[in-house]
Design a protein around this motif. Structure first.
Motif, PDB file in Angstrom:
ATOM      1  N   TYR A 102      -2.848   5.848  -6.959  1.00 15.23           N
ATOM      2  CA  TYR A 102      -1.542   4.934  -6.306  1.00 15.23           C
ATOM      3  C   TYR A 102      -1.901   4.638  -4.881  1.00 15.23           C
ATOM      4  O   TYR A 102      -2.843   4.557  -4.292  1.00 15.23           O
ATOM      5  CB  TYR A 102      -0.302   5.859  -6.265  1.00 15.23           C
ATOM      6  CG  TYR A 102      -0.367   6.987  -5.304  1.00 15.23           C
ATOM      7  CD1 TYR A 102      -0.012   6.923  -3.999  1.00 15.23           C
ATOM      8  CD2 TYR A 102      -1.096   8.325  -5.898  1.00 15.23           C
ATOM      9  CE1 TYR A 102      -0.154   8.258  -3.229  1.00 15.23           C
ATOM     10  CE2 TYR A 102      -1.144   9.453  -5.183  1.00 15.23           C
ATOM     11  CZ  TYR A 102      -0.759   9.338  -3.803  1.00 15.23           C
ATOM     12  OH  TYR A 102      -0.760  10.330  -2.929  1.00 15.23           O
ATOM     13  N   ARG A 103      -0.959   3.853  -4.560  1.00  9.72           N
ATOM     14  CA  ARG A 103      -1.152   3.101  -3.175  1.00  9.72           C
ATOM     15  C   ARG A 103       0.032   3.411  -2.300  1.00  9.72           C
ATOM     16  O   ARG A 103       1.187   3.291  -2.511  1.00  9.72           O
ATOM     17  CB  ARG A 103      -1.441   1.567  -2.935  1.00  9.72           C
ATOM     18  CG  ARG A 103      -1.931   0.968  -1.974  1.00  9.72           C
ATOM     19  CD  ARG A 103      -2.103  -0.538  -1.846  1.00  9.72           C
ATOM     20  NE  ARG A 103      -3.143  -0.983  -2.556  1.00  9.72           N
ATOM     21  CZ  ARG A 103      -4.408  -1.286  -2.302  1.00  9.72           C
ATOM     22  NH1 ARG A 103      -4.671  -0.549  -0.971  1.00  9.72           N
ATOM     23  NH2 ARG A 103      -5.327  -1.520  -2.936  1.00  9.72           N
ATOM     24  N   ARG A 104      -0.502   4.057  -1.054  1.00  8.27           N
ATOM     25  CA  ARG A 104       0.506   4.570  -0.143  1.00  8.27           C
ATOM     26  C   ARG A 104       1.160   3.574   0.699  1.00  8.27           C
ATOM     27  O   ARG A 104       0.638   2.219   0.594  1.00  8.27           O
ATOM     28  CB  ARG A 104      -0.216   5.420   0.895  1.00  8.27           C
ATOM     29  CG  ARG A 104      -0.534   6.799   0.294  1.00  8.27           C
ATOM     30  CD  ARG A 104      -1.600   7.433   1.205  1.00  8.27           C
ATOM     31  NE  ARG A 104      -1.041   7.364   2.863  1.00  8.27           N
ATOM     32  CZ  ARG A 104      -0.588   8.115   3.502  1.00  8.27           C
ATOM     33  NH1 ARG A 104      -0.251   9.495   2.830  1.00  8.27           N
ATOM     34  NH2 ARG A 104      -0.144   8.090   4.681  1.00  8.27           N
ATOM     35  N   PRO A 105       2.511   3.768   0.857  1.00  4.39           N
ATOM     36  CA  PRO A 105       2.981   2.571   2.007  1.00  4.39           C
ATOM     37  C   PRO A 105       2.306   2.164   3.229  1.00  4.39           C
ATOM     38  O   PRO A 105       2.462   0.897   3.386  1.00  4.39           O
ATOM     39  CB  PRO A 105       4.540   3.277   2.397  1.00  4.39           C
ATOM     40  CG  PRO A 105       4.701   4.523   1.481  1.00  4.39           C
ATOM     41  CD  PRO A 105       3.365   4.826   1.044  1.00  4.39           C
ATOM     42  N   ASP A 106       1.325   2.871   3.530  1.00  5.84           N
ATOM     43  CA  ASP A 106       0.626   2.257   4.912  1.00  5.84           C
ATOM     44  C   ASP A 106      -0.866   1.490   4.217  1.00  5.84           C
ATOM     45  O   ASP A 106      -1.574   1.224   5.000  1.00  5.84           O
ATOM     46  CB  ASP A 106       0.181   3.588   5.592  1.00  5.84           C
ATOM     47  CG  ASP A 106      -0.734   4.497   4.869  1.00  5.84           C
ATOM     48  OD1 ASP A 106      -0.957   4.302   3.545  1.00  5.84           O
ATOM     49  OD2 ASP A 106      -1.046   5.489   5.471  1.00  5.84           O
ATOM     50  N   GLY A 107      -0.678   1.394   2.933  1.00  3.44           N
ATOM     51  CA  GLY A 107      -1.976   0.459   2.271  1.00  3.44           C
ATOM     52  C   GLY A 107      -3.224   1.280   1.878  1.00  3.44           C
ATOM     53  O   GLY A 107      -3.805   0.824   1.149  1.00  3.44           O
ATOM     54  N   ASP A 152      -0.396  12.084   5.888  1.00  2.00           N
ATOM     55  CA  ASP A 152      -0.755  11.212   7.032  1.00  2.00           C
ATOM     56  C   ASP A 152      -2.012  11.444   7.778  1.00  2.00           C
ATOM     57  O   ASP A 152      -2.788  10.807   8.286  1.00  2.00           O
ATOM     58  CB  ASP A 152       0.494  11.029   7.916  1.00  2.00           C
ATOM     59  CG  ASP A 152       1.671  10.429   7.407  1.00  2.00           C
ATOM     60  OD1 ASP A 152       1.284   9.652   6.331  1.00  2.00           O
ATOM     61  OD2 ASP A 152       2.642  10.517   7.826  1.00  2.00           O
ATOM     62  N   ASP A 201      -3.664  -3.798  -7.289  1.00  2.00           N
ATOM     63  CA  ASP A 201      -2.790  -2.981  -7.636  1.00  2.00           C
ATOM     64  C   ASP A 201      -3.680  -1.573  -8.002  1.00  2.00           C
ATOM     65  O   ASP A 201      -4.394  -1.784  -8.666  1.00  2.00           O
ATOM     66  CB  ASP A 201      -1.753  -3.170  -8.787  1.00  2.00           C
ATOM     67  CG  ASP A 201      -0.685  -4.417  -8.369  1.00  2.00           C
ATOM     68  OD1 ASP A 201      -0.588  -4.510  -7.353  1.00  2.00           O
ATOM     69  OD2 ASP A 201      -0.524  -4.976  -9.373  1.00  2.00           O
TER      70      ASP A 201
END
Length: 423
Positions: free
Chosen positions: A407-412, A377, A150
């Motif tokens: 933080y961690r983006r949705p793409d990891g 992106d 996390d």
């Protein structure tokens, strides 16, 4: 002055005194003496004429003094190295030596390599986490596990604060002084390298101004893999009397010997499908403050976009120096994780990743460095490409930023402000 614990102290806690002899190497002023002195019962400083005279007259003083014995600036009298090596051979279970050197021995100096007896460790200027700005919340070692930990935390630092950190430097004895004193000390540091350290370590500097100009041009090429011919052209613009290539090669060799140049090698992947990668190193000075000082550029000028870049078609010089600041820190943290740091660039320049951290398990953390508070992106396209290429070997993907949140983006991809990254 209170000693500030360094990342390398954690490594030394683990390996010393289990290892009989350790050599701490790095540029003058990075803190080798302070760190080694914390662990020594006897200190022999060979840059002190009286102590040097005593060691010259009685070399066994090194091996008969009360251990642990710390020999500072050992390269001033290279026979010390072989004396320590023989002491380790004679009694490897009890020998306890720390050596510190701010230069590699001159070519042609005959000493035994010390392989298997004396372990070399590099010290660099203070990493950002060692500057005690805020407590880091993201560990590089955790990122290397491949568990995709996390990511969280908040940083109050802004781009202006990082610009301040660049010009303050990571040299412990310089950074906390008032601005004018600090500027004079960094200027003097550069003068001493050119006028004293290089001559004292075997380089005859015939044209000090030309050497300084070349060093300034190298600093302008920070975070690029610009050809050395381009750096020379930038250093001698408008001049017909350019130094010979042999002279420039001598600049590079000797500046690396005194640890002022600290290039990041190109990453060579093992057991990976990647092909056609450049083998050219990325240029970095040991501290980006030196580059800023050579250019005569301060914090406010950096923020206004001042600074001419060599070998780059896009981006600001502040962005390049921020990448250098991040690189300096990542290399410190990588050493604690028994990992190496390189960079990736395809031969056709279509793919590039600023930093590749690879540990002994061949796990890779790929890092992009962005002088920005937000990540798009477009910023992560090369990281995601590398993930597709390496599969499970890519332990994590990271963008280091100047932003306020981790933080961690949705793409990891993990987005981490530089101040929140630690060992």
């Amino acid at each position: 002055m209170e000693y500030v614990r360094r990342v390398i102290d954690t490594i030394l806690d683990e390996v010393f005194p289990g290892l009989p002899a350790i050599a701490l190497e790095g540029a003058k002023g990075v803190g080798k003496t302070a760190t080694a002195s914390q662990r020594a019962e006897t200190v022999l400083s060979l840059d002190d004429p009286l102590q040097l005279e005593a060691v010259r007259a009685h070399l066994d003083l090194v091996s008969t003094a009360k251990p642990p014995v710390f020999v500072d600036e050992w390269q001033i009298f290279p026979p010390v190295w072989d004396r320590v090596r023989r002491a380790v051979d004679a009694n490897p279970d009890e020998a306890q030596f720390l050596l510190a050197g701010s230069a590699q021995v001159a070519p042609g100096t005959r000493i035994h390599s010390g392989a298997g007896r004396i372990v070399r460790m590099v010290m660099r200027p203070l990493a950002v986490s060692e500057r005690r700005l805020i407590d880091p919340t993201v560990s590089l070692q955790d990122l290397l596990t491949g568990t995709r930990p996390d990511i969280g935390g908040a940083s109050p630092l802004t781009a202006a604060d990082y610009a301040e950190e660049i010009v303050r430097s990571g040299f412990p004895g310089i950074r906390d002084r008032p601005e004018r004193q600090r500027n004079l000390q960094i200027d003097s540091y550069i003068d001493r390298i050119v006028d004293h350290e290089l001559p004292d370590n075997g380089m005859r500097v015939r044209r000090p101004r030309a050497l300084r100009a070349w060093l300034a041009a190298y600093g302008a090429a920070t975070a690029t893999d610009a050809a050395y011919s381009h750096i020379l052209n930038a250093a001698t613009a408008g001049e017909d009397d350019k130094p010979a290539r042999q002279t420039v090669d001598s600049y590079r060799e000797h500046l690396q010997r005194v640890f002022i140049l600290d290039p990041v090698p190109a990453w060579t992947p093992a057991f990976a499908p990647l092909r056609r990668l450049t083998k050219t190193p990325k240029h970095h000075l040991v501290d980006p403050a030196i580059a800023a000082s050579l250019a005569g550029v301060g914090k406010e000028a950096l923020l206004r976009g001042a600074g001419t870049r060599v070998g780059a078609s896009a981006g600001t010089w502040l962005g390049a120096l921020f990448e250098s600041l991040a690189t300096q820190s990542v290399r410190v943290y990588a050493a604690a994780a028994e990992a190496e740091v390189g960079h990736l660039r395809s031969a056709d320049t279509s793919r590039e990743v600023d930093l590749i951290v690879e540990d002994r398990g061949l796990r890779v953390v790929a890092i992009e460095v962005k002088l920005a508070g937000t990540v798009t992106d477009h910023d992560v396209r090369h990281l995601n490409w590398l993930g597709d290429e390496l599969g499970d070997r890519l332990a994590d993907k990271v963008v280091i930023t100047t932003g306020p949140h981790a933080y961690r983006r949705p793409d990891g991809v993990a987005v981490v402000p530089l101040a929140l990254l630690g060992p």
